[in-house]
Design an enzyme around this catalytic site. Structure first.
Site, PDB file in Angstrom:
ATOM      1  N   GLY A  48      -2.350  -1.276   8.992  1.00  0.00           N
ATOM      2  CA  GLY A  48      -2.841  -1.348   7.626  1.00  0.00           C
ATOM      3  C   GLY A  48      -3.791  -2.893   7.736  1.00  0.00           C
ATOM      4  N   PHE A  53      -3.899  -7.333   1.516  1.00  0.00           N
ATOM      5  CA  PHE A  53      -2.971  -8.182   1.938  1.00  0.00           C
ATOM      6  C   PHE A  53      -2.925  -7.969   3.809  1.00  0.00           C
ATOM      7  CE2 PHE A  53      -1.066  -7.568  -2.473  1.00  0.00           C
ATOM      8  CZ  PHE A  53      -1.011  -8.907  -2.717  1.00  0.00           C
ATOM      9  N   PHE A  74      -7.555   2.750   9.272  1.00  0.00           N
ATOM     10  CA  PHE A  74      -8.273   3.883   9.435  1.00  0.00           C
ATOM     11  C   PHE A  74      -9.696   3.745   8.716  1.00  0.00           C
ATOM     12  CE2 PHE A  74      -7.471   8.907   9.344  1.00  0.00           C
ATOM     13  CZ  PHE A  74      -8.618   9.196  10.410  1.00  0.00           C
ATOM     14  N   ALA A 141      -1.720   1.360   2.396  1.00  0.00           N
ATOM     15  CA  ALA A 141      -1.829   2.116   1.055  1.00  0.00           C
ATOM     16  C   ALA A 141      -2.693   3.538   1.270  1.00  0.00           C
ATOM     17  CB  ALA A 141      -2.698   1.202  -0.147  1.00  0.00           C
ATOM     18  N   TYR A 236       4.474   2.368 -12.919  1.00  0.00           N
ATOM     19  CA  TYR A 236       4.571   1.840 -11.452  1.00  0.00           C
ATOM     20  C   TYR A 236       6.150   1.556 -11.144  1.00  0.00           C
ATOM     21  CZ  TYR A 236       3.188  -0.341  -7.352  1.00  0.00           C
ATOM     22  OH  TYR A 236       2.673  -0.534  -6.086  1.00  0.00           O
ATOM     23  N   LEU A 275      -2.984  -7.755  -7.819  1.00  0.00           N
ATOM     24  CA  LEU A 275      -4.361  -8.200  -7.327  1.00  0.00           C
ATOM     25  C   LEU A 275      -5.215  -6.933  -7.675  1.00  0.00           C
ATOM     26  CD1 LEU A 275      -3.626 -10.459  -4.657  1.00  0.00           C
ATOM     27  CD2 LEU A 275      -4.755 -11.327  -6.615  1.00  0.00           C
ATOM     28  N   THR A 277      -7.267  -4.809  -5.672  1.00  0.00           N
ATOM     29  CA  THR A 277      -7.496  -4.021  -4.532  1.00  0.00           C
ATOM     30  C   THR A 277      -8.167  -2.707  -4.752  1.00  0.00           C
ATOM     31  OG1 THR A 277      -5.250  -3.118  -4.437  1.00  0.00           O
ATOM     32  CG2 THR A 277      -5.358  -5.249  -3.662  1.00  0.00           C
TER      33      THR A 277
END
EC number: 1.3.1.9
Length: 406
Positions: A48, A53, A74, A141, A236, A275, A277
């Site tokens: 990733g 990050f 990917f 993610a 979350y 953050l 993202t």
């Protein structure tokens, strides 16, 4: 061609190659300006590695510690008039700069959940490095995962568990603050999210790398999580994603035991700060929370982005030559400044009164927007966005492109 941002919902469907390269350049310069990392890692695998990050940890490893890096991701190359995805441009810029600095940097583009990509990565590590990976960063993610053994398809969802969640959220593009209700997840959705975002794939990676003698004595592996304040817990930490992250933490403990006995190694969880993202933009409530958090942390001069966070993780936690400080659950906390009592008390106070009329002044929603556009290479200083650019950019180590991911 001239590339402008096209935003649909919480995703920008275009990316600017020169803007992405400039953004990566800023992160690299930050890493180069820091005191060098003594005793840092030498051969780093980042799963990733193309955004957020993962990309920041690749940059800190390479330009902070002089490490050789292999990145797995990917991403989509440009095709016709369609720009590449930001992670493609980020990696093209990273590799080009790393190679110019004499650093080893190679990348593998494909589905990290698949056995094929794991095997390709292992083959490359054996061929080029003869093993010896001393740090594995796991930073995936993804909205879906195809199980490599069974072929079952899992889709992750962001939902509360048990009851409908009511709160307020913001449309970051318009600044409209509105009530939001999120229906609770079904049992299948909870299980599916755990299968995508839990520790299952991380364990498959580490076990495969171990089996093929790719890991060095004393290896560390780190996966990322987020805890956040009570304000976001229902959607979350206590929701589907939180359930998956608990599985990730359980996996860390299991991997830690295995690596410790086999290689005197460690498996660790790092709890990072909230953050902007591509992943966090998709979570209701969270963008409003981040907009408030940014304002308060900037006022207190303790704001960090991905690169500052990863620098602190490497310098003050993983490679400080001391025992790694962890909380009572054994997790590294680099969300410590976000979770400071004074910061959270201020957010709680403002949360009650924030609305469409005052969101631009009470929060740093402008800073949120700016960071969001930067993810896609827009809004960077020194780039002429009215000028046409070549949208096809090559990643030096990638010759063939796989099937385009959606």
């Amino acid at each position: 061609m001239i590339v402008q941002p096209k935003v649909r919902g919480f995703i920008c469907t275009t990316a600017h190659p020169e803007g992405c390269a400039r953004h990566v350049g800023e992160w690299i310069n930050y890493a180069k300006q820091q005191p060098s990392l003594t005793g840092g890692p030498q051969k780093v695998l980042i799963i990733g590695a193309s955004t957020g990050f993962g990309l920041a940890s690749r940059i800190v490893a390479a330009f902070g510690a002089g490490a050789k890096t292999i990145g797995v991701f990917f991403e989509r190359p440009a095709s016709g008039k369609r720009t590449a995805s930001p992670g493609w441009y980020n990696t093209a810029a990273f590799e080009k700069t790393a190679l110019a600095a004499g650093l080893y940097a190679k990348s593998i583009n494909g589905d990290a959940f698949s056995d094929e990509i794991k095997q390709q990565t292992i083959d490359l590590i054996q061929k080029d490095w003869q093993g010896g990976v001393d740090l594995v960063i796991y930073s995936i993610a993804s909205p879906r995962r195809v199980h490599p053994r069974t072929g079952e398809i899992f889709n992750s969802v962001l939902k509360p568990i048990g009851q409908t969640y009511h709160n307020k959220t913001v449309d970051v593009m318009t600044g409209e603050v509105s009530p939001v209700s999120i229906e609770p997840a079904t049992e299948k959705e909870i299980r599916d999210t755990e299968a995508v975002m839990g520790g299952d794939d991380w364990a498959l990676w580490i076990n495969a790398l171990f089996k093929y003698n790719c890991l060095a004595e004393g290896v560390k592996t780190v996966a990322f999580t987020y805890i956040g304040p009570e304000l976001t817990h229902a959607v979350y930490r206590n929701g589907t994603i939180g359930r998956a992250k608990l599985h990730l933490e359980k996996t860390a403990r299991e991997l830690d035991t295995q690596l410790e006995s086999a290689l005197s190694g460690q498996a660790l969880i790092s709890v990072n700060k909230a953050l902007v993202t591509q992943a966090s933009a998709a979570i209701p409530v969270v963008p409003l929370y981040i907009s408030l958090l940014y304002k308060i942390m900037k006022e207190k001069n303790i704001h960090e982005g991905c690169i500052e966070q990863m620098w602190r993780l490497f310098k003050e936690r993983l490679y400080s030559n001391q025992n790694i400080p962890t909380d009572s659950e054994g997790r590294i906390r680099i969300d410590d400044w976000e979770m400071r009592e004074d910061v959270q008390a201020e957010i709680k106070r403002l949360w009650e009164s924030i609305n469409t009329g005052n969101v631009e002044t009470l929060s740093d929603i402008a800073g949120y927007r700016e960071d969001f556009y930067k993810l896609f290479g827009f809004g960077l200083n020194g780039i002429d966005y009215e000028r046409g650019v070549e949208i096809e950019k090559a990643i030096p180590s990638i010759t063939v492109t796989p099937e385009n991911p959606e």
